[in-house]
Design an enzyme around this catalytic site. Structure first.
Site, short mmCIF file in Angstrom:
data_model
loop_
_atom_site.label_atom_id
_atom_site.label_comp_id
_atom_site.label_asym_id
_atom_site.label_seq_id
_atom_site.Cartn_x
_atom_site.Cartn_y
_atom_site.Cartn_z
N THR A 89 55.00 83.06 11.99
CA THR A 89 54.06 82.77 10.91
C THR A 89 52.68 82.50 11.51
O THR A 89 52.57 82.15 12.69
CB THR A 89 54.50 81.54 10.10
OG1 THR A 89 54.55 80.42 10.99
CG2 THR A 89 55.85 81.74 9.46
N GLU A 148 57.56 84.81 5.54
CA GLU A 148 58.96 84.43 5.32
C GLU A 148 59.64 85.29 4.26
O GLU A 148 60.83 85.15 4.02
CB GLU A 148 59.03 82.95 4.89
CG GLU A 148 58.69 81.95 5.98
CD GLU A 148 57.20 81.61 6.07
OE1 GLU A 148 56.38 82.45 5.65
OE2 GLU A 148 56.87 80.53 6.55
N LYS A 203 42.87 67.09 -5.65
CA LYS A 203 43.37 66.18 -6.68
C LYS A 203 42.26 65.23 -7.09
O LYS A 203 41.96 64.27 -6.39
CB LYS A 203 44.60 65.43 -6.16
CG LYS A 203 45.73 66.40 -5.93
CD LYS A 203 46.93 65.80 -5.25
CE LYS A 203 47.90 66.90 -4.86
NZ LYS A 203 47.93 67.21 -3.45
N TRP A 250 44.21 68.55 -11.19
CA TRP A 250 44.11 69.46 -10.05
C TRP A 250 42.96 70.45 -10.22
O TRP A 250 42.76 71.00 -11.30
CB TRP A 250 45.40 70.26 -9.89
CG TRP A 250 46.52 69.44 -9.33
CD1 TRP A 250 46.54 68.10 -9.15
CD2 TRP A 250 47.79 69.93 -8.90
NE1 TRP A 250 47.74 67.72 -8.63
CE2 TRP A 250 48.53 68.81 -8.46
CE3 TRP A 250 48.36 71.19 -8.83
CZ2 TRP A 250 49.82 68.94 -7.96
CZ3 TRP A 250 49.65 71.31 -8.34
CH2 TRP A 250 50.36 70.19 -7.90
P1 AMP Z 1 51.26 84.72 5.56
O1 AMP Z 1 52.63 84.24 5.78
O2 AMP Z 1 50.37 84.57 6.74
O3 AMP Z 1 51.28 86.11 5.04
O4 AMP Z 1 50.61 83.79 4.44
C1 AMP Z 1 51.24 83.62 3.20
C2 AMP Z 1 50.36 82.82 2.27
O5 AMP Z 1 49.16 83.54 1.97
C3 AMP Z 1 50.98 82.57 0.92
O6 AMP Z 1 51.90 81.51 0.94
C4 AMP Z 1 49.75 82.28 0.08
O7 AMP Z 1 49.31 80.95 0.24
C5 AMP Z 1 48.72 83.21 0.66
N1 AMP Z 1 48.61 84.43 -0.16
C6 AMP Z 1 49.20 85.61 0.05
N2 AMP Z 1 48.82 86.49 -0.89
C7 AMP Z 1 47.99 85.84 -1.74
C8 AMP Z 1 47.28 86.20 -2.93
N3 AMP Z 1 47.30 87.42 -3.43
N4 AMP Z 1 46.55 85.23 -3.52
C9 AMP Z 1 46.48 83.98 -3.03
N5 AMP Z 1 47.11 83.59 -1.91
C10 AMP Z 1 47.86 84.50 -1.27
#
Ligand code: AMP
Length: 539
Positions: A185, A330, A437, A442
């Site tokens: 990640t 994930e 918050k 929120w």
């Molecule tokens: P990663 O594992 O690096 O791909 O990051 C995943 C995270 O990116 C998700 O849990 C979200 O917080 C954020 N994310 C992915 N796609 C979007 C989207 N279209 N809009 C807002 N946040 C997103």
């Protein structure tokens, strides 16, 4: 009573054999690290994947061994996708944007046996090589004449490695739950952890996300994934393209607006796939140079929230529909997508753009719901927000080498806060750690950021919650100016004031030259939060 059907296992080698038989003539085009365009077909690629698999066997690689790669989107990297996993070995993609200490930690944790690297990234590996405990050799993804100078002893040239190997192989058969690839990640909110995908999870994810309500992969697709092959398998597109015969156009290291425009034009690309920052650059370039991207039909966007101004610009300037998706490492990664639906034609265009800012509906194979802090399911009414949890065959059950399951009551907590409407549209409100918050209510930092980038003088925006004596937390807005139009605190606040609730207006606007991004391009807010936590108290 069990059914009477065959128990054939879903294996990545099976995708390759299917592709050879049915999609062998489909072209793969790559912009190369060495410079220049490379073209060949799926049949050519498959032959070289088999040569690679034979070369790996000759090096002593066995089922379960981990092979690291640090490479951009290119044809040799693609060959590794099939050659490594086909053998039952594990393809471990390494992100070159990680800090060296992260690379060292990840390679040792994963126990990589060999690392295949694009020449420009070799210095990263050289810098940590002495601390890599399990690595037996480094292979540079290039030809003999382009081999770089290096202090690494016995550096291997990829083309030499595979040159004399047979392009025939009988792929081993094994359980479809066997590990196929590994991705750590991005660690934006904590330590980086490994997601170990299986053959089955990879195949069902690529298949389900390629349906018409997702990537829509068909033999007439021409798809340009700017999403990197070094992170979450470029959202599964390499597998999907081979399954369905879509033409892959791989940008190599060149992801700037001009290079992407040139590839779109030369290959008549129909589908683009990438994160918002890449599309911002493309839109700026085409705007400045008065270029229209006529061949593009759909722009898939995800990884961060797509601002409404971007959705509108693609539609109105390029006649391209923006399909806004959401997912995470994930989850293989796709969870939801917001594909075109006929009812959108009936909508007022501004309402349609607003709907497109939602991250869409869950794809088949990924169930989503929102829960409160006690795990109680919350209503899908489009207003109530809660912790977004997911389940499905493409979703992680535990992190690599972790003793404990990552699930609660069988669901994986994404760390995102969202709403879900009655008809299934999911809208990310924020990361649970980023939501502000204020006085018990929120405020979404994402909404504020995406509204602020609509200001004609703003290039990028970032919002954090900082301490406030009365309201607990209040929003603080950071802005990078784009230099096109004047922009000061008053003009930004004025711009925002008729677009968001009054109590959402940031308490201060700070202009900066740069904002901190993590290895996958996302804003990393932890440092800013620490540095500015007392900003409203001290000022
Ligand atoms: P990663 O594992 O690096 O791909 O990051 C995943 C995270 O990116 C998700 O849990 C979200 O917080 C954020 N994310 C992915 N796609 C979007 C989207 N279209 N809009 C807002 N946040 C997103």
């Amino acid at each position: 009573m069990l059914g009477n059907m065959m128990k054939d296992q879903l294996l990545i080698s099976g995708i390759l054999e299917h592709a050879i038989q049915n999609n062998g003539k489909t072209e793969i085009v790559s912009n190369t690290v060495e410079g220049g365009i490379h073209r060949y077909t799926i049949a050519d690629s498959a032959k070289r994947s088999k040569q690679l698999a034979n070369a790996l066997t000759a090096l002593g690689i066995k089922k379960g061994d981990v092979i690291g790669t640090m490479a951009v989107n290119g044809y040799r990297h693609l060959e590794l996708y099939f050659g490594v996993s086909g053998l039952g070995a594990v393809l471990h993609t390494l992100n070159p944007r990680l800090f060296p200490e992260h690379v060292e930690y990840i390679v040792n944790h994963a126990e990589d046996k060999y690392i295949f690297v694009d020449a420009p990234f070799l210095p990263i590996i050289e810098g940590v090589l002495d601390s890599l405990k399990t690595v037996k050799g480094i292979v540079v993804l290039t030809s003999k004449e382009n081999m770089p100078e290096s202090k690494v002893k016995n550096l291997i040239c990829y083309e030499d490695l595979i040159a004399n190997e047979s392009d025939e192989i009988v792929w081993p058969e094994f359980d479809e739950h066997t590990a196929s690839s590994l991705c750590y990640t991005s660690g934006t909110t904590g330590n980086t952890k490994g997601a170990l995908y299986s053959h089955r999870s990879t195949i069902v994810h690529a298949w389900f996300s390629s349906a018409g309500n997702g990537f829509n992969m068909t033999p007439s697709s021409i798809v340009l994934p700017v999403v990197p092959m070094f992170h979450v398998n470029a959202w599964g597109l390499p597998y999907a393209a081979f399954m369905f015969g879509a033409k892959l156009v791989l940008p190599g290291p060149f992801t700037d607006g001009e290079s992407i425009t040139n590839l779109i034009k030369s290959e008549k690309v129909k589908q683009l796939v990438g994160v918002p920052t890449v599309w911002l650059d493309l839109l700026n370039y085409t705007e400045k140079n008065n270029i229209t991207l006529d061949s593009v039909e759909t722009v898939l966007v995800g990884g961060s929230a797509a601002p409404i101004s971007m959705i509108k610009a693609f539609q109105e300037k390029h006649n391209a529909f923006m399909n806004h998706g959401w997912g995470m490492t994930e989850m293989s990664p796709v969870g939801t997508m917001n594909a075109y639906k006929p009812e959108m034609d009936e909508m007022n265009i501004e309402d349609r753009y607003e709907l497109q800012t939602s991250q869409g509906k869950s794809i088949y194979g990924c169930s989503i719901k929102i829960v409160d802090d006690n795990g109680k399911t919350l209503p899908n009414d489009g207003k109530t927000y809660g912790r977004l949890v997911v389940k499905g065959p493409g979703v992680i059950e535990r992190y690599y080498k972790a003793d404990q399951s990552a699930l609660e009551d069988g669901w994986f907590d994404t760390g995102d806060v969202s709403t879900i409407s009655e008809d299934g549209y999911m809208r990310i409100v924020d990361r649970s750690k980023d939501v502000i918050k204020s006085g018990g209510e929120w405020i979404s930092s994402i909404d504020l950021e995406n509204t602020a980038v609509g200001h004609p003088g703003v290039a990028e925006a970032c919002v954090i919650g900082v301490l406030h004596p009365k309201w607990d937390e209040r929003p603080l807005l950071f802005v990078i100016k784009n230099g096109i139009e004047d922009c000061d605190k008053d003009s930004v606040i004025n711009f925002l004031s008729d677009k968001i609730a009054k109590w959402w207006l940031p308490d201060d606007v700070i202009f900066v030259e740069e904002l901190p991004h993590g290895a996958t391009g996302k804003l990393v807010k932890t440092g800013l939060r620490e540095q500015y936590k007392n900003h409203l108290i001290n000022n």
